[in-house]
Design a protein around this motif. Structure first.
Motif, PDB file in Angstrom:
ATOM      1  N   UNK A 313      77.910  28.511  48.171  1.00  0.00           N
ATOM      2  CA  UNK A 313      76.876  28.506  49.207  1.00  0.00           C
ATOM      3  C   UNK A 313      77.387  28.832  50.597  1.00  0.00           C
ATOM      4  N   UNK A 314      78.502  29.528  50.683  1.00  0.00           N
ATOM      5  CA  UNK A 314      78.999  29.938  51.996  1.00  0.00           C
ATOM      6  C   UNK A 314      77.983  30.920  52.588  1.00  0.00           C
ATOM      7  N   UNK A 315      77.331  30.518  53.675  1.00  0.00           N
ATOM      8  CA  UNK A 315      76.345  31.377  54.331  1.00  0.00           C
ATOM      9  C   UNK A 315      74.957  31.333  53.728  1.00  0.00           C
ATOM     10  N   UNK A 316      74.686  30.417  52.790  1.00  0.00           N
ATOM     11  CA  UNK A 316      73.380  30.368  52.142  1.00  0.00           C
ATOM     12  C   UNK A 316      72.293  29.987  53.154  1.00  0.00           C
ATOM     13  N   UNK A 317      71.063  30.430  52.888  1.00  0.00           N
ATOM     14  CA  UNK A 317      69.970  30.196  53.817  1.00  0.00           C
ATOM     15  C   UNK A 317      69.617  28.719  53.953  1.00  0.00           C
ATOM     16  N   UNK A 318      69.999  27.890  52.984  1.00  0.00           N
ATOM     17  CA  UNK A 318      69.709  26.466  53.074  1.00  0.00           C
ATOM     18  C   UNK A 318      70.575  25.759  54.123  1.00  0.00           C
ATOM     19  N   UNK A 319      71.735  26.295  54.431  1.00  0.00           N
ATOM     20  CA  UNK A 319      72.696  25.593  55.275  1.00  0.00           C
ATOM     21  C   UNK A 319      72.266  25.622  56.733  1.00  0.00           C
ATOM     22  N   UNK A 320      71.779  24.498  57.201  1.00  0.00           N
ATOM     23  CA  UNK A 320      71.359  24.356  58.587  1.00  0.00           C
ATOM     24  C   UNK A 320      72.134  23.198  59.202  1.00  0.00           C
ATOM     25  N   UNK A 321      72.897  23.469  60.244  1.00  0.00           N
ATOM     26  CA  UNK A 321      73.637  22.420  60.934  1.00  0.00           C
ATOM     27  C   UNK A 321      75.081  22.285  60.513  1.00  0.00           C
ATOM     28  N   UNK A 322      75.460  22.854  59.391  1.00  0.00           N
ATOM     29  CA  UNK A 322      76.857  22.811  58.944  1.00  0.00           C
ATOM     30  C   UNK A 322      77.049  23.841  57.843  1.00  0.00           C
ATOM     31  N   UNK A 323      78.292  24.257  57.670  1.00  0.00           N
ATOM     32  CA  UNK A 323      78.652  25.216  56.639  1.00  0.00           C
ATOM     33  C   UNK A 323      79.697  24.609  55.708  1.00  0.00           C
ATOM     34  N   UNK A 324      79.882  25.231  54.563  1.00  0.00           N
ATOM     35  CA  UNK A 324      80.803  24.737  53.546  1.00  0.00           C
ATOM     36  C   UNK A 324      82.200  24.510  54.113  1.00  0.00           C
ATOM     37  N   UNK A 325      82.694  25.480  54.853  1.00  0.00           N
ATOM     38  CA  UNK A 325      84.081  25.431  55.303  1.00  0.00           C
ATOM     39  C   UNK A 325      84.280  24.554  56.534  1.00  0.00           C
ATOM     40  N   UNK A 326      83.195  24.006  57.080  1.00  0.00           N
ATOM     41  CA  UNK A 326      83.322  23.134  58.247  1.00  0.00           C
ATOM     42  C   UNK A 326      84.023  21.825  57.918  1.00  0.00           C
ATOM     43  N   UNK A 327      84.064  21.456  56.642  1.00  0.00           N
ATOM     44  CA  UNK A 327      84.585  20.143  56.260  1.00  0.00           C
ATOM     45  C   UNK A 327      85.968  20.203  55.609  1.00  0.00           C
TER      46      UNK A 327
END
Length: 383
Positions: A313-327
């Motif tokens: 889900x890197x860059x998926x439209x569901x990701x609002x407020x944070x991304x996979x690689x942020x953590x």
């Protein structure tokens, strides 16, 4: 006996994920993901209840803990409890791999491949918009994408609705050419009759697979969908155990899609994959989730002969407020190389969690809920 479990913590974080942290008396920390989209707070309560059992136990007895947490109470099963077990299970495997200094796939029998092909999501209902999104995925190196077939779908799809689906998939195929793949997700929004009408119209475009053509409650009729088309049928993101997968495997699906954060974690999905193999079925784990779910999927995939491809889900439209690689501290292990993930070599799940980022995100948590869709007559529609 290894040093006992001393602490179990949960962290709901943006956009809609739940991380589980387990610590032992000798300072080892394992991370897992029990994300159940829309129910993070409910799963968090279940994990907190599980902690009463886990504190003081030997973390190495992963299977015994899995059995106790899934079968130790009279009422069991379902997405909430299975997701809570998933987060705990992943964290325990992470601890064991770290203790032994090896990646989890080594503990599952060793690697059977050196890389895992990935696909990305593309959004948009207009064919031109879909084409633009696909071009962006190609630019980052992916060789496969998945797209929703439609938005809200009427109960007995109209000619215009079906033509719209075909147009979007045709647009995708034009951009991808014959050497890349597009999967089409019906998202349970179609009735069996409408899905059976659509599939033959898509066959000339050669979708990689059709996903969740009917809602999982109606799995008893999915054989009729399999018989209606030559396109491979995939399902499983809303099935939570081997027992729930058995009927759809017997019905002839081609691809099973267990979710490592919904279907009992690494332990159960490894067993689901083995069961699927006896039906000549491939697995493509569902994972529009965070980095811990993705790393867990990859660990299973590297040890699973019948693994096909990995959703991410890197860059998926569901990701609002944070991304996979942020953590994660180091993004390199989850970098695309020629459209694939290379074999993870670090101990445990193979990634290092940025704990300060997780704790900060949890302090800012706002509950996520999916939208409620309605038909023009006011009745509830599948989302």
């Amino acid at each position: 006996m290894s040093a006992a479990i001393t602490r179990v913590e949960t962290f709901p974080v943006a956009p809609r994920w739940l991380f589980v942290r387990i610590e032992t008396a000798d300072g080892l920390v394992g991370w897992g993901e029990g994300s159940l989209e829309g129910y993070a707070d409910v799963v968090r309560t279940a994990v907190d209840q599980f902690s009463g059992y886990l504190i003081g136990k030997d973390p190495d007895r992963i299977e015994d803990h899995w059995q106790a947490l899934t079968k130790g109470q009279f009422y069991r099963g379902g997405p909430v409890l299975a997701s809570a077990v998933s987060g705990v299970d992943q964290a325990l495997w992470d601890i064991k791999g770290k203790r032994l200094g090896v990646p989890v796939h080594d503990l599952l029998g060793g690697a059977v491949r050196d890389s895992i092909r990935a696909y990305g999501w593309v959004g948009g209902d207009d064919p031109n918009e879909v084409a633009d999104h696909i071009s962006a995925q190609i630019e980052v190196g992916l060789t496969a994408v998945k797209m929703n077939a439609s938005g809200r779908m009427s109960r007995n799809g109209s000619v215009a609705e079906l033509d719209g689906v075909v147009a979007r998939v045709a647009s995708a195929r034009e951009v991808l050419g014959p050497h890349r793949d597009v999967a089409v997700d019906l998202h349970g929004r179609f009735t069996l009759a409408t899905a059976r009408r659509l599939a033959p119209l898509l066959e000339p475009l050669h979708p990689f697979f059709i996903e969740e053509p009917i809602i999982p409650e109606n799995s008893h009729v999915i054989e009729r969908m399999v018989e209606a088309t030559t396109i491979p049928i995939a399902t499983g993101e809303r099935l939570y155990s081997r027992q729930e997968f058995l009927p759809v495997l017997q019905a002839g699906i081609a691809i099973a899609q267990p979710d490592l954060s919904h279907a009992g974690g690494i332990s159960e999905v490894h067993r689901i994959a083995a069961l699927a193999d006896t039906f000549d079925v491939l697995i493509a784990p569902h994972c529009p989730l965070g980095p811990l779910a993705l790393a867990s999927c990859l660990q299973v995939g590297f040890a699973t002969p019948n693994h096909l491809i990995q959703e991410q889900s890197i860059g998926i439209h569901y990701n609002k407020g944070a991304e996979v690689l942020d953590y994660v501290v180091d993004t390199e292990p989850l970098r695309f190389v020629d459209g694939s993930f290379e074999r993870l070599t670090g101990p445990g799940l193979g990634i290092e969690v940025d704990e300060s980022a997780v704790r900060d995100a949890a302090a800012r948590w706002r509950t996520w809920q999916n939208p409620i869709w309605r038909h023009p007559d006011g009745s509830v529609a599948e989302w």
